[in-house]
Design an enzyme around this catalytic site. Structure first.
Site, PDB file in Angstrom:
ATOM      1  N   ASP A  11      29.736  44.189  50.987  1.00  0.00           N
ATOM      2  CA  ASP A  11      31.533  44.368  51.876  1.00  0.00           C
ATOM      3  C   ASP A  11      31.788  45.747  51.232  1.00  0.00           C
ATOM      4  O   ASP A  11      33.210  46.659  51.428  1.00  0.00           O
ATOM      5  CB  ASP A  11      32.419  43.577  50.904  1.00  0.00           C
ATOM      6  CG  ASP A  11      32.253  43.269  48.847  1.00  0.00           C
ATOM      7  OD1 ASP A  11      31.793  43.790  48.834  1.00  0.00           O
ATOM      8  OD2 ASP A  11      32.809  42.469  49.023  1.00  0.00           O
ATOM      9  N   CYS A  69      37.098  42.250  47.570  1.00  0.00           N
ATOM     10  CA  CYS A  69      36.003  41.675  46.993  1.00  0.00           C
ATOM     11  C   CYS A  69      37.307  41.158  45.906  1.00  0.00           C
ATOM     12  O   CYS A  69      36.874  39.576  45.483  1.00  0.00           O
ATOM     13  CB  CYS A  69      36.199  42.861  45.461  1.00  0.00           C
ATOM     14  SG  CYS A  69      34.759  43.876  46.381  1.00  0.00           S
ATOM     15  N   ASP A  90      32.943  37.525  44.253  1.00  0.00           N
ATOM     16  CA  ASP A  90      31.447  37.913  44.191  1.00  0.00           C
ATOM     17  C   ASP A  90      31.024  36.283  42.999  1.00  0.00           C
ATOM     18  O   ASP A  90      30.001  36.839  43.480  1.00  0.00           O
ATOM     19  CB  ASP A  90      31.950  38.924  42.568  1.00  0.00           C
ATOM     20  CG  ASP A  90      32.521  40.190  42.782  1.00  0.00           C
ATOM     21  OD1 ASP A  90      32.263  40.412  43.701  1.00  0.00           O
ATOM     22  OD2 ASP A  90      32.470  41.097  41.809  1.00  0.00           O
ATOM     23  N   ASP A 111      24.826  36.565  43.961  1.00  0.00           N
ATOM     24  CA  ASP A 111      26.403  37.316  43.961  1.00  0.00           C
ATOM     25  C   ASP A 111      27.262  36.212  46.012  1.00  0.00           C
ATOM     26  O   ASP A 111      26.148  36.587  46.501  1.00  0.00           O
ATOM     27  CB  ASP A 111      26.655  38.285  43.555  1.00  0.00           C
ATOM     28  CG  ASP A 111      26.733  38.279  41.954  1.00  0.00           C
ATOM     29  OD1 ASP A 111      25.911  38.057  41.480  1.00  0.00           O
ATOM     30  OD2 ASP A 111      27.279  39.449  41.814  1.00  0.00           O
ATOM     31  N   HIS A 156      26.008  43.252  46.051  1.00  0.00           N
ATOM     32  CA  HIS A 156      27.489  43.354  47.412  1.00  0.00           C
ATOM     33  C   HIS A 156      27.673  43.773  48.658  1.00  0.00           C
ATOM     34  O   HIS A 156      27.944  45.073  48.778  1.00  0.00           O
ATOM     35  CB  HIS A 156      29.203  43.060  46.892  1.00  0.00           C
ATOM     36  CG  HIS A 156      28.778  42.253  45.411  1.00  0.00           C
ATOM     37  ND1 HIS A 156      30.045  42.936  44.314  1.00  0.00           N
ATOM     38  CD2 HIS A 156      27.936  41.390  44.662  1.00  0.00           C
ATOM     39  CE1 HIS A 156      29.632  42.211  43.496  1.00  0.00           C
ATOM     40  NE2 HIS A 156      28.308  41.264  43.309  1.00  0.00           N
TER      41      HIS A 156
HETATM   42  N1  ABU Z   1      31.728  45.329  44.863  1.00  0.00           N
HETATM   43  C1  ABU Z   1      31.611  45.617  45.742  1.00  0.00           C
HETATM   44  C2  ABU Z   1      31.210  47.417  45.243  1.00  0.00           C
HETATM   45  C3  ABU Z   1      30.198  48.285  46.298  1.00  0.00           C
HETATM   46  C4  ABU Z   1      29.256  48.894  45.847  1.00  0.00           C
HETATM   47  O1  ABU Z   1      30.164  49.669  44.770  1.00  0.00           O
HETATM   48  O2  ABU Z   1      29.583  50.063  47.098  1.00  0.00           O
END
Ligand code: ABU
Length: 380
Positions: free
Chosen positions: A252, A358, A113, A199, A250
């Protein structure tokens, strides 16, 4: 682009891994309520009855997560990868700056992150939430070490935003779903466009091309800063959007490249039509992830991430992938696509903000800066 051997060198999410940082859960705290974040208990009855906890997480919970993080590190070491860990930092300390205060910080479970490697550069992200303002600190000793031992390594820290009240749209949290739906093409979330905010986990590295998701944690000004920072080096920065994700944070768990030519996509969060052209115009394939093993309601009580942590896989190489042990549908899909799949338990890490991708930050992967997208679209 450079061909010399260095300690810091990573251009993609999939090239063969040689050195990586894996997070640790020591001294982790619950994220406080703040203008950029409204953590909630996953159970709607409990969420309406009791507030989200504050302060330090229980020792046992930290220990369970640390055991799974150690298992992740051990598997990578068994594959010949050098694994480094962040240094200890007391996340229970409050923060007071001229612009804000928070009662405690968060954790160092998710280096992805905060920290990102662009070739021979390590860049510290601005971050978007107050409790994460100082989250670069557990990685600073490592960064100094890389900087001192690798003469080719470039170290940058993006400008820190104020995180003052004016940097946030607090109304965002009150919007009813219908309003969110109506505004889904605006890509306006809880941060304004006034300051540079991003981020690192909203960025995804595909050789010469970097895609960056506009989200609750990355604004257009942040993407513009990344463009001006990276493009003079010959890289190309492309904003990407997932209009059906009303709370994006995020990239990913939404859009995950697995190897040259293949992206694991989230069937509930399709990429915007206009953003598809970079991939389809260069022969890339989108492969939809299967439904995760857990529903959103079954995710751990304090976890603020979605069920799509199932997609937060980590590539050891273009043919080897680490996946959560209970995600059997995804494992089956990856096997059918010719990947070697390594299954590990990781659900105790979920409430610390992520899964394998992550919880890692790659320092060195074999390979150079390749142009995988020679046909560049003209953006309207
Ligand atoms: N830190 C990644 C979380 C992304 C999501 O919950 O889709």
């Amino acid at each position: 682009m450079s061909k010399r051997a260095s300690i810091v060198n990573s251009w993609t999410e999939w090239d063969e891994l040689e050195e990586v940082v894996i997070g640790r859960a020591d001294s982790a705290c619950f994220e406080p309520v703040e203008p950029g974040n409204r953590p909630e208990l996953r159970d709607s009855f409990l969420a309406a009855t009791i507030p989200f906890p504050t302060g330090r997480k229980r020792d046992a919970v930290v220990q369970w997560a640390n055991e799974e993080l150690a298992g992740f590190a051990a598997l990578l070491e068994a594959q010949g990868v050098k694994v480094r860990r962040p240094h200890c930092h007391d996340f229970g300390q409050p923060i007071q700056t001229p612009h804000f205060s928070v009662p405690n910080q968060y954790c160092a479970v998710c280096p992805r992150d905060v920290m990102i490697t662009f070739g021979n550069e390590i860049l510290e992200a601005t971050m978007s939430r107050r409790a994460r303002f100082f989250e670069y600190l557990p990685y600073r000793k490592l960064v100094y070490e890389y900087w001192q031992s690798d003469p080719h390594m470039i170290w940058n820290a993006a400008p820190k935003p104020t995180m003052a009240d004016a940097m946030y749209n607090v109304d965002f949290w009150k919007w009813p779903t219908a309003h969110r739906h109506a505004r889904m093409q605006d890509f306006e979330f809880c941060i304004t466009q006034d300051e540079v905010v991003f981020d690192a986990a909203d960025c995804c590295r595909l050789g010469r091309d970097i895609i960056v998701q506009e989200s609750m944690t990355t604004n257009r000004t942040g993407i513009h800063w990344l463009k001006r920072h990276l493009e003079p080096r010959g890289l190309r920065v492309h904003p990407v959007h997932f209009p059906l994700d009303f709370f994006p944070s995020h990239i990913d768990c939404t859009f995950v490249p697995l190897c040259p030519g293949m992206i694991l996509t989230n069937p509930e969060r399709p990429i915007r039509e206009n953003d598809k052209r970079l991939f389809l115009g260069n022969g890339w394939e989108f492969v939809d992830a299967p439904q995760p093993a857990l529903t959103n309601d079954e995710m751990p009580l304090f976890c603020q991430s979605s069920k799509w942590l199932s997609m937060n896989v980590f590539s050891i190489s273009p043919t080897k992938i680490i996946c959560e042990e209970r995600e059997s549908s995804l494992q089956k899909l990856l096997l059918s696509r010719g990947f070697e799949v390594y299954a590990l338990p990781f659900r105790n890490v979920f409430e610390f903000g992520g899964s394998f991708h992550c919880a890692s930050w790659d320092i060195r992967r074999r390979g150079e800066c390749v142009d995988y997208f020679p046909n560049q679209p003209e953006y309207a």
